[in-house]
Motif scaffolding. Structure first.
Motif, short mmCIF file in Angstrom:
data_model
loop_
_atom_site.label_atom_id
_atom_site.label_comp_id
_atom_site.label_asym_id
_atom_site.label_seq_id
_atom_site.Cartn_x
_atom_site.Cartn_y
_atom_site.Cartn_z
N ALA A 167 35.93 7.93 -28.20
CA ALA A 167 34.73 8.52 -27.57
C ALA A 167 35.00 9.63 -26.83
O ALA A 167 34.05 10.60 -26.92
CB ALA A 167 34.10 7.49 -26.60
N ILE A 168 36.08 9.97 -26.27
CA ILE A 168 36.52 11.08 -25.69
C ILE A 168 36.65 12.45 -26.90
O ILE A 168 36.14 13.33 -26.61
CB ILE A 168 37.91 11.08 -24.84
N PHE A 169 37.40 12.01 -27.77
CA PHE A 169 37.70 12.69 -28.81
C PHE A 169 36.22 13.27 -29.45
O PHE A 169 36.14 14.48 -29.80
CB PHE A 169 38.54 12.14 -29.89
N GLU A 170 35.46 12.28 -30.02
CA GLU A 170 34.11 12.58 -30.68
C GLU A 170 33.15 13.52 -29.51
O GLU A 170 32.71 14.42 -30.11
CB GLU A 170 33.47 11.24 -30.78
N ARG A 171 33.25 13.02 -28.32
CA ARG A 171 32.31 13.83 -27.30
C ARG A 171 33.04 15.46 -27.43
O ARG A 171 32.24 16.30 -27.57
CB ARG A 171 32.39 13.21 -26.11
N MET A 172 34.19 15.37 -27.21
CA MET A 172 35.02 16.86 -27.26
C MET A 172 34.52 17.77 -28.48
O MET A 172 34.15 18.85 -28.55
CB MET A 172 36.29 16.78 -27.10
#
Length: 178
Positions: A88-93
């Motif tokens: 989720a952190i990666f996709e948001r970034m």
């Protein structure tokens, strides 16, 4: 007479010496770029949300990045919850970086077009550069924030293991608990 002879000899020597090569600009091959200030690779990186080293301050000081944590998920023994949160952190970034990266490329294109068309002015230059600088800061913040978020997710042992796996030497230094 001697003076004249010296001048003639000096002139003869000067015209027979090879002329120094005119140094071509290191930018000579960049005149065909679609945006002069960005390579095709830089454009692609901005449009795809790549980090481009923008988060080195975090990465090299013990704040793992989500992309690399996902690559090392097995070695770091991520729990299913950690893996999902890291995704989720990666996709948001990625999503945010792509959006801002597109705006940044558009502003660089605008700057290039203003110079190419000779429509640039001091006022326009200031406006476009202010916009570019703001977008550069925003895309960097996106990547650095992802490292902050990831650091809060991992245990100290996982962070130390990450540093070791990434080849950062003494894995016990620069780890941060959040």
């Amino acid at each position: 007479m001697v003076r004249c002879l010296n001048l003639c000899v000096g002139f003869a020597i000067a015209i027979t010496l090879p002329l120094p090569a005119i140094a071509a600009s290191p930018y000579a091959d960049q005149t065909v770029r679609s945006i002069k200030s960005l390579s095709d690779e830089e454009i692609a990186d901005h449009l795809s949300g790549k980090g481009m080293g923008l988060a080195k301050a975090a990465e090299l000081n013990g704040y793992p990045g989500p992309a690399h944590v996902l690559e090392l998920a097995d070695e770091l023994a991520l729990s299913p919850a950690q893996k999902e949160r890291t995704k989720a952190i990666f996709e948001r970034m990625q999503s945010q970086a792509r959006s801002v990266g597109k705006r940044l490329v558009d502003e660089e294109r605008r700057l290039d077009q203003l110079f190419a068309s000779k429509d640039i002015s001091a006022t326009l230059l200031r406006q476009v550069l202010t916009s570019i600088a703001s977008l550069q800061a925003e895309v960097r913040e996106i990547h650095l924030q992802a490292h902050l978020d990831e650091a809060r997710l991992l245990s100290e042992d996982q962070t130390m293991k990450y540093r070791h796996l990434r080849g950062y030497g003494d894995a016990t230094s620069h780890t941060h608990r959040h």
